[in-house]
Design a protein around this motif. Structure first.
Motif, PDB file in Angstrom:
ATOM      1  N   ALA B 138       1.013  -1.077  -0.035  1.00  0.00           N
ATOM      2  CA  ALA B 138      -0.070  -0.158   0.008  1.00  0.00           C
ATOM      3  C   ALA B 138       0.957   1.158  -0.033  1.00  0.00           C
ATOM      4  CB  ALA B 138      -1.070  -0.123   1.285  1.00  0.00           C
ATOM      5  N   VAL B 139       0.501   2.495  -0.680  1.00  0.00           N
ATOM      6  CA  VAL B 139       1.093   3.455  -0.690  1.00  0.00           C
ATOM      7  C   VAL B 139       1.039   4.198   0.536  1.00  0.00           C
ATOM      8  CG1 VAL B 139       1.278   5.801  -1.866  1.00  0.00           C
ATOM      9  CG2 VAL B 139       0.813   3.862  -3.287  1.00  0.00           C
ATOM     10  N   GLY B 140      -0.019   4.335   1.291  1.00  0.00           N
ATOM     11  CA  GLY B 140      -0.016   5.270   2.370  1.00  0.00           C
ATOM     12  C   GLY B 140       0.189   4.348   3.614  1.00  0.00           C
ATOM     13  N   ASP B 141       0.172   4.942   4.730  1.00  0.00           N
ATOM     14  CA  ASP B 141       0.217   4.166   6.056  1.00  0.00           C
ATOM     15  C   ASP B 141      -1.157   3.784   6.492  1.00  0.00           C
ATOM     16  OD1 ASP B 141       2.967   4.327   6.208  1.00  0.00           O
ATOM     17  OD2 ASP B 141       2.927   6.268   7.009  1.00  0.00           O
ATOM     18  N   TRP B 142      -1.192   2.532   7.041  1.00  0.00           N
ATOM     19  CA  TRP B 142      -2.604   2.258   7.546  1.00  0.00           C
ATOM     20  C   TRP B 142      -2.766   3.081   8.775  1.00  0.00           C
ATOM     21  CZ3 TRP B 142      -6.950  -0.490   7.201  1.00  0.00           C
ATOM     22  CH2 TRP B 142      -7.325  -0.888   8.131  1.00  0.00           C
ATOM     23  N   ASP B 143      -4.095   3.636   8.478  1.00  0.00           N
ATOM     24  CA  ASP B 143      -4.686   4.523   9.604  1.00  0.00           C
ATOM     25  C   ASP B 143      -5.853   4.147  10.253  1.00  0.00           C
ATOM     26  OD1 ASP B 143      -6.081   4.882   7.434  1.00  0.00           O
ATOM     27  OD2 ASP B 143      -6.145   7.180   7.488  1.00  0.00           O
ATOM     28  N   GLY B 144      -6.124   2.634   9.979  1.00  0.00           N
ATOM     29  CA  GLY B 144      -7.416   2.158  10.528  1.00  0.00           C
ATOM     30  C   GLY B 144      -7.549   2.168  11.886  1.00  0.00           C
ATOM     31  N   ASP B 145      -6.518   2.174  12.678  1.00  0.00           N
ATOM     32  CA  ASP B 145      -6.463   2.226  14.319  1.00  0.00           C
ATOM     33  C   ASP B 145      -7.284   3.492  14.693  1.00  0.00           C
ATOM     34  OD1 ASP B 145      -5.772  -0.233  14.035  1.00  0.00           O
ATOM     35  OD2 ASP B 145      -3.412   0.426  14.416  1.00  0.00           O
ATOM     36  N   ASP B 146      -7.129   4.605  13.921  1.00  0.00           N
ATOM     37  CA  ASP B 146      -7.505   5.864  14.414  1.00  0.00           C
ATOM     38  C   ASP B 146      -9.091   5.985  14.210  1.00  0.00           C
ATOM     39  OD1 ASP B 146      -4.914   6.303  15.032  1.00  0.00           O
ATOM     40  OD2 ASP B 146      -4.448   7.300  13.257  1.00  0.00           O
ATOM     41  N   ARG B 147      -9.529   5.166  13.192  1.00  0.00           N
ATOM     42  CA  ARG B 147     -10.820   5.388  12.821  1.00  0.00           C
ATOM     43  C   ARG B 147     -11.914   4.932  13.774  1.00  0.00           C
ATOM     44  NH1 ARG B 147     -10.338   4.003   6.298  1.00  0.00           N
ATOM     45  NH2 ARG B 147      -8.944   5.549   5.737  1.00  0.00           N
ATOM     46  N   HIS B 148     -12.800   5.561  13.898  1.00  0.00           N
ATOM     47  CA  HIS B 148     -14.038   4.893  14.689  1.00  0.00           C
ATOM     48  C   HIS B 148     -14.892   3.843  13.983  1.00  0.00           C
ATOM     49  CE1 HIS B 148     -17.318   4.644  17.694  1.00  0.00           C
ATOM     50  NE2 HIS B 148     -17.940   5.109  16.930  1.00  0.00           N
ATOM     51  N   LEU B 149     -15.093   2.831  14.303  1.00  0.00           N
ATOM     52  CA  LEU B 149     -15.777   1.977  13.657  1.00  0.00           C
ATOM     53  C   LEU B 149     -17.051   1.453  14.588  1.00  0.00           C
ATOM     54  CD1 LEU B 149     -13.164  -1.121  12.645  1.00  0.00           C
ATOM     55  CD2 LEU B 149     -14.156   0.661  11.330  1.00  0.00           C
ATOM     56  N   ASP B 150     -18.159   1.907  13.948  1.00  0.00           N
ATOM     57  CA  ASP B 150     -19.401   1.710  14.398  1.00  0.00           C
ATOM     58  C   ASP B 150     -19.949   0.217  14.477  1.00  0.00           C
ATOM     59  OD1 ASP B 150     -21.589   2.278  15.683  1.00  0.00           O
ATOM     60  OD2 ASP B 150     -22.618   3.109  13.792  1.00  0.00           O
ATOM     61  N   VAL B 151     -19.438  -0.640  15.496  1.00  0.00           N
ATOM     62  CA  VAL B 151     -19.612  -2.047  15.349  1.00  0.00           C
ATOM     63  C   VAL B 151     -20.714  -2.510  16.479  1.00  0.00           C
ATOM     64  CG1 VAL B 151     -17.898  -2.751  13.724  1.00  0.00           C
ATOM     65  CG2 VAL B 151     -17.387  -2.638  16.437  1.00  0.00           C
ATOM     66  N   TRP B 152     -20.936  -3.333  16.702  1.00  0.00           N
ATOM     67  CA  TRP B 152     -22.045  -3.911  17.721  1.00  0.00           C
ATOM     68  C   TRP B 152     -20.969  -4.436  18.800  1.00  0.00           C
ATOM     69  CZ3 TRP B 152     -23.825  -9.195  19.260  1.00  0.00           C
ATOM     70  CH2 TRP B 152     -24.813  -9.050  20.227  1.00  0.00           C
ATOM     71  N   GLN B 153     -21.063  -3.691  20.124  1.00  0.00           N
ATOM     72  CA  GLN B 153     -20.330  -4.235  21.174  1.00  0.00           C
ATOM     73  C   GLN B 153     -20.699  -5.377  22.032  1.00  0.00           C
ATOM     74  OE1 GLN B 153     -17.364  -2.539  21.424  1.00  0.00           O
ATOM     75  NE2 GLN B 153     -18.017  -1.358  19.651  1.00  0.00           N
ATOM     76  N   GLY B 154     -21.892  -5.773  21.772  1.00  0.00           N
ATOM     77  CA  GLY B 154     -22.402  -7.031  22.487  1.00  0.00           C
ATOM     78  C   GLY B 154     -23.327  -6.697  23.577  1.00  0.00           C
TER      79      GLY B 154
END
Lengths: 146, 154
Positions: B138-154
């Protein structure tokens, strides 16, 4: 008179129902037909891409131009415009098929030798064996040092 | 009861059934068309991705040819990564790494690049280089850790 007043509206309704159904079915059939054509085109392109990539990787695995004959040993080999043309037929499921092939893959490989090594330039074209249309074309190159 | 008037006397059971049938058929046809169309769009994206990758791959092979030519001209004694540092081949800039390798990257689409590294070999008569890295990244760095994912928390 009572008999006529009950049956006639029913038949009139049935006629209108059948007419409307026929018109609606014609429209819906066109929708299904368009969906089928898109799905078929997509499946053909996917199959063509898989075959072309497979051929490109085979060219990539060649250590020298002489390796190509061994790598494409099942193909029909001819010469065309200074390039070696390897042709093979494949079925709809991608398996090699000599007789009733659905797809035809042509690999036109040109070797240009230099002092340091040889460059293999392959033009891979996948045709539909049904009507001869080109489905996918891929260019691959491989440098063989030595 | 028999004296009651229906609001739509011309609409009977056949009409209702027919409307239901047409509605179902239309819905089915529309869904299958949308599925086929999205499948076709995905196939087209895949096609562009494959073409971009093999274009980058071909360019990388041409760069390797230029590197090999340069190493051949340098001779066994002069085959070092530093000698090729900063050189440009096929529009790609070569850079020498501290590990003694020559590395370059070729763009393969908007978000990917082909990263190649070779190590010059000084042995007489044999290969002039050895490929130590040839990967799609991938060209850019992975920035997925900084994104808020709206997932079910259980």
């Amino acid at each position: 008179m009572k008999y006529h007043s009950g049956v006639r509206p029913f038949f009139l309704e049935m006629i209108f129902v059948l007419l409307f159904l026929a018109v609606s079915c014609a429209a819906v059939l066109r929708l299904f037909s368009a969906a089928h054509a898109a799905a078929r085109r997509s499946a053909e392109l996917n199959a063509a891409m898989v075959l072309a990539q497979s051929a490109a990787e085979t060219v990539q695995s060649a250590e020298s131009p002489a390796d190509l004959d061994r790598l494409f040993r099942g193909d029909r080999k001819t010469r065309k415009d200074g390039a070696v043309l390897y042709t093979a037929g494949f079925g709809e499921n991608g398996s090699p098929s000599a007789g009733d092939a659905a797809l035809r893959v042509e690999k036109s490989v040109r070797a240009s030798a230099a002092a340091s090594g040889t460059m293999l330039e392959a033009e891979i074209t996948v045709f539909s064996a049904r009507d001869g249309t080109v489905l996918f074309t891929l260019n691959a190159e491989k440098y063989c040092p030595g | 009861m028999s004296g009651e008037k229906r609001p739509f006397p011309w609409v009977g059971i056949p009409s209702v059934l027919m409307l239901f049938l047409v509605l179902c058929l239309t819905l089915l046809g529309l869904l299958s068309f949308l599925a086929a169309r999205s499948d076709w769009n995905l196939t087209r994206k895949n096609r562009e991705s494959v073409l971009a990758y093999y274009a980058a791959d071909a360019r990388a092979q041409r760069v390797l040819r230029r590197v090999d030519e340069a190493l051949r001209e340098a001779g066994p004694g002069g085959r070092s990564a530093k000698a090729l540092d900063g050189l440009s081949a096929e529009g790609v800039r070569l850079s020498a790494e501290s590990s003694g390798e020559i590395s370059f990257s070729v763009p393969a689409g908007d978000s990917r690049q082909l990263e190649v590294a070779v190590r010059p070999e000084s042995a007489e008569g044999g290969r002039r280089y050895r490929i130590t890295r040839y990967r799609l990244a991938a060209v850019g760095d992975w920035d997925g850790d900084d994104r808020h994912l709206d997932v079910w928390q259980g």
